[in-house]
Design a protein around this motif. Structure first.
Motif, PDB file in Angstrom:
ATOM      1  N   ALA A 204      -3.200   7.222   1.848  1.00 56.06           N
ATOM      2  CA  ALA A 204      -2.836   7.702   0.577  1.00 56.06           C
ATOM      3  C   ALA A 204      -4.030   8.674   0.395  1.00 56.06           C
ATOM      4  O   ALA A 204      -4.116   9.911  -0.236  1.00 56.06           O
ATOM      5  N   ARG A 205      -5.336   8.362   0.706  1.00 54.95           N
ATOM      6  CA  ARG A 205      -6.653   9.121   0.372  1.00 54.95           C
ATOM      7  C   ARG A 205      -6.507  10.515   0.986  1.00 54.95           C
ATOM      8  O   ARG A 205      -6.982  11.288   0.589  1.00 54.95           O
TER       9      ARG A 205
ATOM     10  N   ARG B   5       8.015  -3.059   3.878  1.00 57.15           N
ATOM     11  CA  ARG B   5       9.530  -3.148   4.059  1.00 57.15           C
ATOM     12  C   ARG B   5       9.784  -4.850   4.242  1.00 57.15           C
ATOM     13  O   ARG B   5       8.915  -5.408   5.039  1.00 57.15           O
ATOM     14  N   PRO B   6      10.951  -5.075   4.208  1.00 55.61           N
ATOM     15  CA  PRO B   6      11.376  -6.479   4.790  1.00 55.61           C
ATOM     16  C   PRO B   6      11.086  -6.676   6.193  1.00 55.61           C
ATOM     17  O   PRO B   6      11.251  -6.108   6.918  1.00 55.61           O
ATOM     18  N   GLY B   7      10.413  -7.942   6.500  1.00 59.96           N
ATOM     19  CA  GLY B   7      10.087  -8.137   7.839  1.00 59.96           C
ATOM     20  C   GLY B   7       8.872  -7.516   8.237  1.00 59.96           C
ATOM     21  O   GLY B   7       8.223  -7.771   9.348  1.00 59.96           O
ATOM     22  N   ARG B   8       8.021  -6.464   7.404  1.00 66.75           N
ATOM     23  CA  ARG B   8       6.682  -6.122   7.775  1.00 66.75           C
ATOM     24  C   ARG B   8       5.772  -6.513   6.737  1.00 66.75           C
ATOM     25  O   ARG B   8       5.935  -5.947   5.399  1.00 66.75           O
ATOM     26  N   PRO B   9       4.862  -6.903   7.106  1.00 71.44           N
ATOM     27  CA  PRO B   9       3.913  -7.531   6.062  1.00 71.44           C
ATOM     28  C   PRO B   9       3.114  -6.234   5.169  1.00 71.44           C
ATOM     29  O   PRO B   9       2.898  -5.264   5.966  1.00 71.44           O
ATOM     30  N   ALA B  10       2.599  -6.502   4.000  1.00 67.65           N
ATOM     31  CA  ALA B  10       2.130  -5.381   3.410  1.00 67.65           C
ATOM     32  C   ALA B  10       0.642  -5.234   3.686  1.00 67.65           C
ATOM     33  O   ALA B  10      -0.143  -6.298   4.206  1.00 67.65           O
ATOM     34  N   ASP B  11       0.187  -4.032   3.917  1.00 67.95           N
ATOM     35  CA  ASP B  11      -1.220  -3.859   4.316  1.00 67.95           C
ATOM     36  C   ASP B  11      -1.745  -2.760   3.416  1.00 67.95           C
ATOM     37  O   ASP B  11      -1.760  -1.688   3.778  1.00 67.95           O
ATOM     38  N   SER B  12      -2.577  -3.194   2.379  1.00 69.56           N
ATOM     39  CA  SER B  12      -3.218  -2.307   1.346  1.00 69.56           C
ATOM     40  C   SER B  12      -4.059  -1.378   1.898  1.00 69.56           C
ATOM     41  O   SER B  12      -4.304  -0.188   1.602  1.00 69.56           O
ATOM     42  N   GLN B  13      -4.941  -1.827   2.738  1.00 65.68           N
ATOM     43  CA  GLN B  13      -5.984  -1.192   3.271  1.00 65.68           C
ATOM     44  C   GLN B  13      -5.509  -0.146   4.238  1.00 65.68           C
ATOM     45  O   GLN B  13      -6.069   1.168   4.068  1.00 65.68           O
TER      46      GLN B  13
ATOM     47  N   THR C 141       3.743   9.762   6.456  1.00 67.90           N
ATOM     48  CA  THR C 141       2.712   8.910   6.952  1.00 67.90           C
ATOM     49  C   THR C 141       2.372   7.857   6.014  1.00 67.90           C
ATOM     50  O   THR C 141       2.207   6.804   6.312  1.00 67.90           O
ATOM     51  N   LEU C 142       2.406   8.229   4.970  1.00 73.27           N
ATOM     52  CA  LEU C 142       2.211   7.053   3.909  1.00 73.27           C
ATOM     53  C   LEU C 142       3.373   6.187   3.481  1.00 73.27           C
ATOM     54  O   LEU C 142       3.107   4.916   3.667  1.00 73.27           O
ATOM     55  N   ALA C 143       4.528   6.550   3.603  1.00 74.29           N
ATOM     56  CA  ALA C 143       5.545   5.736   3.755  1.00 74.29           C
ATOM     57  C   ALA C 143       5.710   4.763   4.949  1.00 74.29           C
ATOM     58  O   ALA C 143       6.141   3.662   4.567  1.00 74.29           O
ATOM     59  N   GLU C 144       5.148   5.229   5.987  1.00 73.52           N
ATOM     60  CA  GLU C 144       4.923   4.022   7.095  1.00 73.52           C
ATOM     61  C   GLU C 144       4.406   2.843   6.634  1.00 73.52           C
ATOM     62  O   GLU C 144       4.186   2.050   7.467  1.00 73.52           O
TER      63      GLU C 144
END
Length: 352
Positions: free
Chosen positions: A101-102, A87-95, A80-83
């Motif tokens: 993660a929590r 990844r290339p072509g997928r914007p990062a979403d820290s939130q 679930t976290l890995a998703e």
């Protein structure tokens, strides 16, 4: 400890964003907010409960935490976290990643705590772009082949720096067919690219070397590569393949004693002791012992058996910019050769 920890995460978050990882930067700021709101994050930081700001800084606690999260992703135990990871072509979403993660900290507390119990070990291959100018300067100065000794070498990926290919601003150096291709944003004059630079002997040590033939240790090394910097992954994987092909060995040893026993100057070669982003993790007594070992070798240096100390380390109070310094004996002149990005992405060459 709580206030110091919050500050450390905020500082690290700003640094990660500034150094090109908004994903890790965002995770750090969200962790700081959670701790400020009273979340103990499953007690992952309890071993440092009695430590102050300096100890937290020396232990690079936010980096241990980020590495432990990334290790869960690389190990396949947190799909679930890995998703949510870039990844290339997928914007990062820290939130989104923080929310996933929590939910994992309690269930994965033990493996995360084990990961965090060991100081960070990185092996950033692009740092060779910052050091190669120093090796070329030593070769040009003395006109001799080199013996090189790397301290805090981790997996030894930069031990074969002379077998990479470099694009350094308007010039290039090295093996054009190398699987490890290194470029950098270079400003200033070129280093002495025409120097006859040949390594005839090399060795390395680390207190806890990373064994590349061990999948778990190799994964730990990759966990410290920031997940939204895809080119760093490609570069380190190419360097790992090269190191395995050359059977790179890093000796298990404490740097001061190993340096004293192995790196004395020899006639007919220039001996170079070097390291990168290593000094800051040494206790003060180890730093003093290493200086003493270097001073003994420096006193024995001659024009026929010169000795050099090359290092890429942060100047006091600045983690966003590193100096490349070179001291050569006989003579003992110390020069700042370059100001560089901590991962080697930029080099401002100051000349030799």
């Amino acid at each position: 400890m709580t206030e110091a920890l919050i500050k450390m995460f905020r500082v690290q978050g700003e640094a990660c964003t500034r150094l090109g990882s908004p994903f890790n930067g965002g995770l750090c700021l969200l962790a700081a907010d959670a701790i400020a709101a009273g979340d103990d994050l499953a007690g992952l930081f309890s071993p440092w409960a009695d430590d102050g700001q300096r100890k937290l800084f020396e232990d690079a606690l936010p980096m241990r935490f980020l590495g432990a999260l990334h290790d869960l992703v690389l190990g396949g135990t947190a799909p679930t976290l890995a998703e949510t990871y870039p990844r290339p072509g997928r914007p990062a979403d820290s939130q989104r990643a923080w929310h996933a993660a929590r939910q994992l900290f309690d269930a994965h507390c033990d493996p995360m705590a084990r990961f965090m119990s060991h100081e960070p070990q990185t092996n950033e291959v692009r740092r060779s772009a910052c050091l190669v100018g120093g090796f070329l300067t030593v070769a040009r100065t003395w006109g001799l082949p080199l013996r090189t000794f790397e301290l805090g070498a981790s997996a030894g990926l930069n031990l074969h720096w002379d077998q990479f290919h470099y694009a350094l601003g308007g010039g290039e150096w090295g093996d054009t067919a190398s699987p490890v291709q290194i470029d950098t944003d270079w400003t200033g004059p070129s280093p002495p690219l025409g120097a006859d630079c040949k390594v005839i002997a090399r060795a390395a040590c680390d207190r806890r070397p990373v064994r590349l033939d061990d999948p778990l240790q190799r994964r730990r090394l990759l966990a410290y590569v920031w997940p939204d910097q895809f080119e760093r992954f490609a570069r380190i994987e190419a360097a790992i393949d090269l190191a395995l092909a050359r059977n790179v060995m890093v000796e298990t040893a404490d740097a001061p004693l190993w340096t004293a026993d192995n790196a004395a100057p020899h006639d007919g070669v220039a001996t170079v002791v070097y390291h990168s982003v290593f000094w800051q993790y040494m206790p003060a007594e180890s730093q003093a012992a290493l200086r003493s070992a270097l001073e003994v070798h420096a006193a024995a240096a001659t024009a026929e058996a010169p000795f050099a100390w090359l290092r890429m380390e942060p100047p006091p109070g600045n983690l966003a910019l590193m100096d490349v310094r070179l001291t050569q004996w006989p003579g003992g002149e110390e020069r700042v050769l370059a100001e560089v990005h901590p991962h080697g992405a930029t080099v401002k060459w100051l000349g030799t």
